[in-house]
Design a protein around this motif. Structure first.
Motif, PDB file in Angstrom:
ATOM      1  N   ALA A 105       0.846  -1.211   0.000  1.00 32.60           N
ATOM      2  CA  ALA A 105       0.000   0.000   0.000  1.00 32.60           C
ATOM      3  C   ALA A 105       0.878   1.256   0.000  1.00 32.60           C
ATOM      4  CB  ALA A 105      -0.921  -0.006   1.222  1.00 32.60           C
ATOM      5  N   MET A 106       2.001   1.197   0.713  1.00 36.56           N
ATOM      6  CA  MET A 106       2.929   2.335   0.714  1.00 36.56           C
ATOM      7  C   MET A 106       3.510   2.550  -0.682  1.00 36.56           C
ATOM      8  SD  MET A 106       6.484   2.843   2.865  1.00 36.56           S
ATOM      9  CE  MET A 106       7.372   1.618   1.870  1.00 36.56           C
ATOM     10  N   TYR A 107       3.889   1.467  -1.346  1.00 40.42           N
ATOM     11  CA  TYR A 107       4.402   1.604  -2.716  1.00 40.42           C
ATOM     12  C   TYR A 107       3.370   2.292  -3.607  1.00 40.42           C
ATOM     13  CZ  TYR A 107       7.976  -2.007  -1.659  1.00 40.42           C
ATOM     14  OH  TYR A 107       9.012  -2.723  -1.140  1.00 40.42           O
ATOM     15  N   PHE A 108       2.136   1.888  -3.441  1.00 36.89           N
ATOM     16  CA  PHE A 108       1.061   2.437  -4.277  1.00 36.89           C
ATOM     17  C   PHE A 108       0.848   3.914  -3.984  1.00 36.89           C
ATOM     18  CE2 PHE A 108      -2.845   1.407  -6.774  1.00 36.89           C
ATOM     19  CZ  PHE A 108      -3.466   2.633  -6.685  1.00 36.89           C
ATOM     20  N   MET A 118       0.189  -3.584  -7.086  1.00 36.91           N
ATOM     21  CA  MET A 118      -1.000  -4.426  -7.257  1.00 36.91           C
ATOM     22  C   MET A 118      -0.608  -5.849  -7.655  1.00 36.91           C
ATOM     23  SD  MET A 118      -3.486  -1.651  -9.106  1.00 36.91           S
ATOM     24  CE  MET A 118      -5.041  -2.539  -9.052  1.00 36.91           C
ATOM     25  N   GLN A 119       0.429  -5.969  -8.455  1.00 42.69           N
ATOM     26  CA  GLN A 119       0.897  -7.316  -8.839  1.00 42.69           C
ATOM     27  C   GLN A 119       1.489  -8.042  -7.633  1.00 42.69           C
ATOM     28  OE1 GLN A 119       3.409  -6.106 -12.110  1.00 42.69           O
ATOM     29  NE2 GLN A 119       1.859  -6.621 -13.633  1.00 42.69           N
ATOM     30  N   LEU A 160      -7.604  -0.728  -2.361  1.00 36.29           N
ATOM     31  CA  LEU A 160      -6.663  -0.022  -3.236  1.00 36.29           C
ATOM     32  C   LEU A 160      -5.912  -0.968  -4.165  1.00 36.29           C
ATOM     33  CD1 LEU A 160      -5.600   2.987  -3.310  1.00 36.29           C
ATOM     34  CD2 LEU A 160      -3.738   2.191  -1.832  1.00 36.29           C
ATOM     35  N   LEU A 161      -5.516  -2.120  -3.621  1.00 37.75           N
ATOM     36  CA  LEU A 161      -4.568  -2.981  -4.329  1.00 37.75           C
ATOM     37  C   LEU A 161      -5.198  -4.122  -5.119  1.00 37.75           C
ATOM     38  CD1 LEU A 161      -1.992  -3.263  -1.399  1.00 37.75           C
ATOM     39  CD2 LEU A 161      -1.673  -1.968  -3.512  1.00 37.75           C
ATOM     40  N   SER A 162      -6.490  -4.364  -4.925  1.00 33.34           N
ATOM     41  CA  SER A 162      -7.115  -5.497  -5.603  1.00 33.34           C
ATOM     42  C   SER A 162      -7.410  -5.176  -7.052  1.00 33.34           C
ATOM     43  CB  SER A 162      -8.424  -5.871  -4.908  1.00 33.34           C
ATOM     44  OG  SER A 162      -8.171  -6.233  -3.578  1.00 33.34           O
ATOM     45  N   PHE A 163      -7.028  -6.091  -7.933  1.00 30.48           N
ATOM     46  CA  PHE A 163      -7.430  -5.950  -9.325  1.00 30.48           C
ATOM     47  C   PHE A 163      -8.925  -6.158  -9.416  1.00 30.48           C
ATOM     48  CE2 PHE A 163      -2.945  -6.952 -10.128  1.00 30.48           C
ATOM     49  CZ  PHE A 163      -2.668  -6.051 -11.134  1.00 30.48           C
TER      50      PHE A 163
END
Ligand code: SF4
Ligand code: SF4
Length: 168
Positions: A105-108, A118-119, A160-163
């Protein structure tokens, strides 16, 4: 050598943190290099402006105004950013990889690595993601020594991170 000196990289969440021409990035590496056991600092650099910004700080002493800025960041961000220590993970009976989820989440949010994060999140082992946090009472909250609202941020991170379904 040390790294992670930006402590979550959330400087933009504090209004006027860099007022008066201060640079949070410069202050953090000056602070780190002021320690007698630190020879170098490893930081993420994503553009030429950041190279210039960091280079200008090398070899210069930390000033009083910079110390005050770093203290302000520490106070206001104390319970906001994850240290990835994993202390809270023993409280979770569902095996959520809390530190990893928070890192992605921090990367995003703060490093401009949306697709990459996300990957990485999609590759977490079965049950390691935060899909089941929404309907949980959040026992992990009591396990964070930094008083973070762990469950709330995991729910946000999952969204946030889910495709989108079928797009993984
Ligand atoms: S909210 Fe529940 S499922 Fe999610 S990490 Fe915390 S304890 Fe585990
Ligand atoms: S939420 Fe708190 S206890 Fe859990 S990994 Fe992050 S800093 Fe450590």
């Amino acid at each position: 050598m040390v790294f992670k000196t930006n402590a979550g990289n959330r400087k933009n969440e504090i209004k006027d943190l860099e007022k008066g021409g201060l640079s949070f990035r410069q202050a953090t590496i000056k602070w780190a290099l002021s320690h007698p056991y630190v020879a170098s600092v490893c930081v993420s650099i994503t553009n030429f402006d950041e190279i210039h910004e960091y280079a200008q700080a090398a070899g210069k002493p930390l000033e009083e105004a910079e110390i005050a800025m770093l203290k302000r960041y520490t106070d206001e961000m104390y319970d906001r950013y994850c240290r990835f220590c994993g202390e809270c993970e023993s409280r979770c009976t569902r095996g959520v990889a809390i530190a990893d989820v928070n890192r992605y989440a921090m990367y995003f949010k703060y490093y401009g690595r949306e697709k990459d994060s996300m990957q990485l999140y999609g590759a977490l082992r079965d049950g390691g993601n935060a899909a089941s946090c929404e309907d949980c009472n959040g026992a992990c909250d009591a396990g964070c020594p930094f008083r973070r609202t762990v469950r709330r941020e995991l729910v946000e991170a999952h969204n946030l991170l889910s495709f989108p379904r079928g797009d993984a």
